[in-house]
Design a protein around this motif. Structure first.
Motif, mmCIF file in Angstrom:
data_model
loop_
_atom_site.group_PDB
_atom_site.id
_atom_site.type_symbol
_atom_site.label_atom_id
_atom_site.label_comp_id
_atom_site.label_asym_id
_atom_site.label_seq_id
_atom_site.Cartn_x
_atom_site.Cartn_y
_atom_site.Cartn_z
ATOM 1 N N LEU A 115 -5.807 -6.135 20.498
ATOM 2 C CA LEU A 115 -4.743 -5.946 19.671
ATOM 3 C C LEU A 115 -5.112 -4.694 18.702
ATOM 4 O O LEU A 115 -6.320 -4.425 18.333
ATOM 5 N N TYR A 116 -4.084 -4.067 18.484
ATOM 6 C CA TYR A 116 -4.014 -2.897 17.592
ATOM 7 C C TYR A 116 -2.859 -3.078 16.508
ATOM 8 O O TYR A 116 -1.810 -3.844 17.028
ATOM 9 N N GLU A 126 8.253 0.851 -8.853
ATOM 10 C CA GLU A 126 7.306 0.460 -9.978
ATOM 11 C C GLU A 126 7.901 -0.956 -10.336
ATOM 12 O O GLU A 126 9.043 -1.326 -10.323
ATOM 13 N N SER A 127 6.934 -1.570 -10.690
ATOM 14 C CA SER A 127 7.281 -2.938 -11.550
ATOM 15 C C SER A 127 7.933 -3.101 -12.721
ATOM 16 O O SER A 127 7.548 -2.264 -13.575
ATOM 17 N N LYS A 128 9.107 -3.599 -12.772
ATOM 18 C CA LYS A 128 9.758 -3.918 -13.933
ATOM 19 C C LYS A 128 9.035 -4.594 -15.022
ATOM 20 O O LYS A 128 9.260 -4.328 -16.274
ATOM 21 N N SER A 129 8.186 -5.487 -14.649
ATOM 22 C CA SER A 129 7.559 -6.546 -15.357
ATOM 23 C C SER A 129 6.028 -6.261 -15.718
ATOM 24 O O SER A 129 5.535 -6.963 -16.538
ATOM 25 N N ARG A 130 5.445 -5.351 -15.008
ATOM 26 C CA ARG A 130 4.032 -5.142 -14.835
ATOM 27 C C ARG A 130 3.632 -3.751 -15.050
ATOM 28 O O ARG A 130 3.571 -3.052 -13.708
ATOM 29 N N PRO A 131 3.693 -3.142 -16.297
ATOM 30 C CA PRO A 131 3.359 -1.630 -16.257
ATOM 31 C C PRO A 131 2.194 -1.241 -15.617
ATOM 32 O O PRO A 131 1.225 -1.902 -15.506
ATOM 33 N N GLY A 132 2.153 -0.172 -14.973
ATOM 34 C CA GLY A 132 1.029 0.585 -14.322
ATOM 35 C C GLY A 132 0.678 -0.160 -12.760
ATOM 36 O O GLY A 132 -0.367 -0.011 -12.372
ATOM 37 N N GLN A 133 1.663 -0.920 -12.489
ATOM 38 C CA GLN A 133 1.867 -1.574 -11.117
ATOM 39 C C GLN A 133 3.174 -1.215 -10.197
ATOM 40 O O GLN A 133 4.011 -1.053 -10.929
ATOM 41 N N GLY A 134 3.196 -1.339 -8.952
ATOM 42 C CA GLY A 134 4.252 -1.285 -8.104
ATOM 43 C C GLY A 134 4.333 -2.016 -7.103
ATOM 44 O O GLY A 134 3.223 -2.711 -6.567
ATOM 45 N N ILE A 135 5.374 -2.169 -6.397
ATOM 46 C CA ILE A 135 5.463 -3.036 -5.381
ATOM 47 C C ILE A 135 5.848 -2.089 -4.226
ATOM 48 O O ILE A 135 6.782 -1.247 -4.052
ATOM 49 N N VAL A 136 4.898 -2.185 -3.143
ATOM 50 C CA VAL A 136 5.075 -1.503 -1.897
ATOM 51 C C VAL A 136 5.619 -2.649 -0.890
ATOM 52 O O VAL A 136 4.993 -3.527 -0.729
ATOM 53 N N THR A 137 6.480 -2.255 0.061
ATOM 54 C CA THR A 137 6.977 -2.986 1.243
ATOM 55 C C THR A 137 6.677 -2.426 2.305
ATOM 56 O O THR A 137 6.969 -1.337 2.515
ATOM 57 N N VAL A 138 5.998 -3.102 3.405
ATOM 58 C CA VAL A 138 5.429 -2.318 4.548
ATOM 59 C C VAL A 138 6.139 -3.248 5.776
ATOM 60 O O VAL A 138 6.192 -4.595 5.578
ATOM 61 N N ARG A 139 6.205 -2.687 6.985
ATOM 62 C CA ARG A 139 6.507 -3.500 8.179
ATOM 63 C C ARG A 139 5.368 -3.116 9.112
ATOM 64 O O ARG A 139 4.798 -2.144 9.233
ATOM 65 N N THR A 140 4.410 -4.526 9.385
ATOM 66 C CA THR A 140 3.510 -4.313 10.130
ATOM 67 C C THR A 140 3.777 -4.752 11.566
ATOM 68 O O THR A 140 4.449 -5.867 11.796
ATOM 69 N N ALA A 141 3.352 -4.139 12.651
ATOM 70 C CA ALA A 141 3.583 -4.551 13.912
ATOM 71 C C ALA A 141 2.264 -4.617 14.633
ATOM 72 O O ALA A 141 1.390 -3.666 14.490
ATOM 73 N N GLY A 142 1.884 -5.650 15.573
ATOM 74 C CA GLY A 142 0.662 -5.575 16.442
ATOM 75 C C GLY A 142 1.104 -5.330 18.026
ATOM 76 O O GLY A 142 2.277 -5.724 18.153
ATOM 77 N N HIS A 143 0.195 -4.603 18.478
ATOM 78 C CA HIS A 143 0.546 -4.260 20.002
ATOM 79 C C HIS A 143 -0.717 -4.756 20.735
ATOM 80 O O HIS A 143 -1.742 -4.457 20.351
ATOM 81 N N ASN A 144 -0.443 -5.262 22.115
ATOM 82 C CA ASN A 144 -1.671 -5.497 22.734
ATOM 83 C C ASN A 144 -1.996 -4.179 23.473
ATOM 84 O O ASN A 144 -1.314 -3.013 23.236
ATOM 85 N N GLN A 145 -3.059 -4.134 24.488
ATOM 86 C CA GLN A 145 -3.583 -3.279 25.264
ATOM 87 C C GLN A 145 -2.662 -2.507 26.098
ATOM 88 O O GLN A 145 -2.687 -1.213 26.505
ATOM 89 N N GLY A 147 0.169 -1.961 24.990
ATOM 90 C CA GLY A 147 1.565 -1.132 23.995
ATOM 91 C C GLY A 147 2.609 -2.240 24.051
ATOM 92 O O GLY A 147 3.590 -1.769 23.318
ATOM 93 N N VAL A 148 2.529 -3.743 24.413
ATOM 94 C CA VAL A 148 3.374 -4.454 24.187
ATOM 95 C C VAL A 148 3.435 -5.036 22.727
ATOM 96 O O VAL A 148 2.441 -5.552 22.246
ATOM 97 N N GLU A 149 4.508 -5.095 22.084
ATOM 98 C CA GLU A 149 4.576 -5.615 20.695
ATOM 99 C C GLU A 149 4.445 -7.061 20.733
ATOM 100 O O GLU A 149 4.927 -7.710 21.307
ATOM 101 N N ILE A 150 3.526 -7.559 20.124
ATOM 102 C CA ILE A 150 3.059 -9.079 20.087
ATOM 103 C C ILE A 150 3.544 -9.640 18.794
ATOM 104 O O ILE A 150 3.445 -11.052 18.671
ATOM 105 N N CYS A 151 3.646 -9.000 17.626
ATOM 106 C CA CYS A 151 3.827 -9.660 16.382
ATOM 107 C C CYS A 151 4.347 -8.506 15.556
ATOM 108 O O CYS A 151 3.837 -7.295 15.612
ATOM 109 N N SER A 152 5.221 -8.759 14.598
ATOM 110 C CA SER A 152 5.680 -8.232 13.484
ATOM 111 C C SER A 152 5.937 -8.917 12.370
ATOM 112 O O SER A 152 6.303 -9.987 12.162
ATOM 113 N N PHE A 153 5.841 -8.350 11.001
ATOM 114 C CA PHE A 153 6.075 -8.930 9.677
ATOM 115 C C PHE A 153 6.340 -7.884 8.682
ATOM 116 O O PHE A 153 5.984 -6.669 8.891
#
Length: 173
Positions: A115-116, A126-145, A147-153
């Motif tokens: 898996l890769y 930037e966080s509205k309630s926590r100064p000096g912090q931020g929220i990052v949203t990522v989509r992660t995808a896993g592929h097998n050897q 190149g077939v996608e096997i999972c994402s979130f």
């Protein structure tokens, strides 16, 4: 680049990992390496540690009788592995994972698959309630050897600004 070093003494350096909030840019894609080849032992161990008693994950004769013709790697191990593969790039400096959304397993994973993973930055604010912090949203995808996608979130992670991470305040870390 997520791996760097910081000087911690005369002629002494410590390897560091991760990104601060400002380093994330929407649209950036991080290829997480190395890949990982799944073994039968890992699949059995994770299945047993989590009390997943479905025989499709550890009974070879049961697996042979299914449409897959063999055992499947338990999906929660696949998810955990992909999250772990992304830590160095995405959440090594994180304060907290805030949630997972849209988890999908479009293709099966079998013992012996390698898996890769890669993550794309979808949003940041930037966080509205926590100064000096931020929220990052990522989509992660896993592929097998093949190149077939096997999972994402999609994952939301609370990330500190530079100088605000726990490791920045610890002399011994």
């Amino acid at each position: 680049m997520t791996r760097s070093t910081k000087k911690v003494g005369p002629q002494r350096y410590r390897e560091t990992f991760g990104r601060y909030f400002a380093a994330f840019e929407v649209g950036d894609v991080y290829e997480h390496r190395p890949g990982k080849t799944i073994t039968e032992y890992e699949n059995h161990l994770f299945t047993l540690l989590t009390l997943n008693t479905h025989p499709l994950h550890f009974d070879a004769e049961f697996g042979k009788a299914t449409e897959f013709g063999q055992n499947l790697v338990v999906s929660t191990y696949t998810l955990s592995l992909l999250i772990g593969m992304s830590v160095t790039d995405i959440s090594h400096k994180a304060i907290a994972n805030l949630g997972l959304d849209d988890v999908k397993f479009p293709s099966p994973v079998f013992v012996g698959d390698t898996l890769y993973a890669e993550s794309e930055v979808l949003a940041k604010r930037e966080s509205k309630s926590r100064p000096g912090q931020g929220i990052v949203t990522v989509r992660t995808a896993g592929h097998n050897q093949d190149g077939v996608e096997i999972c994402s979130f999609v994952r939301n992670v609370l990330i500190p600004a530079e100088g605000r991470a726990v490791e920045d305040r610890m002399e011994t870390y």
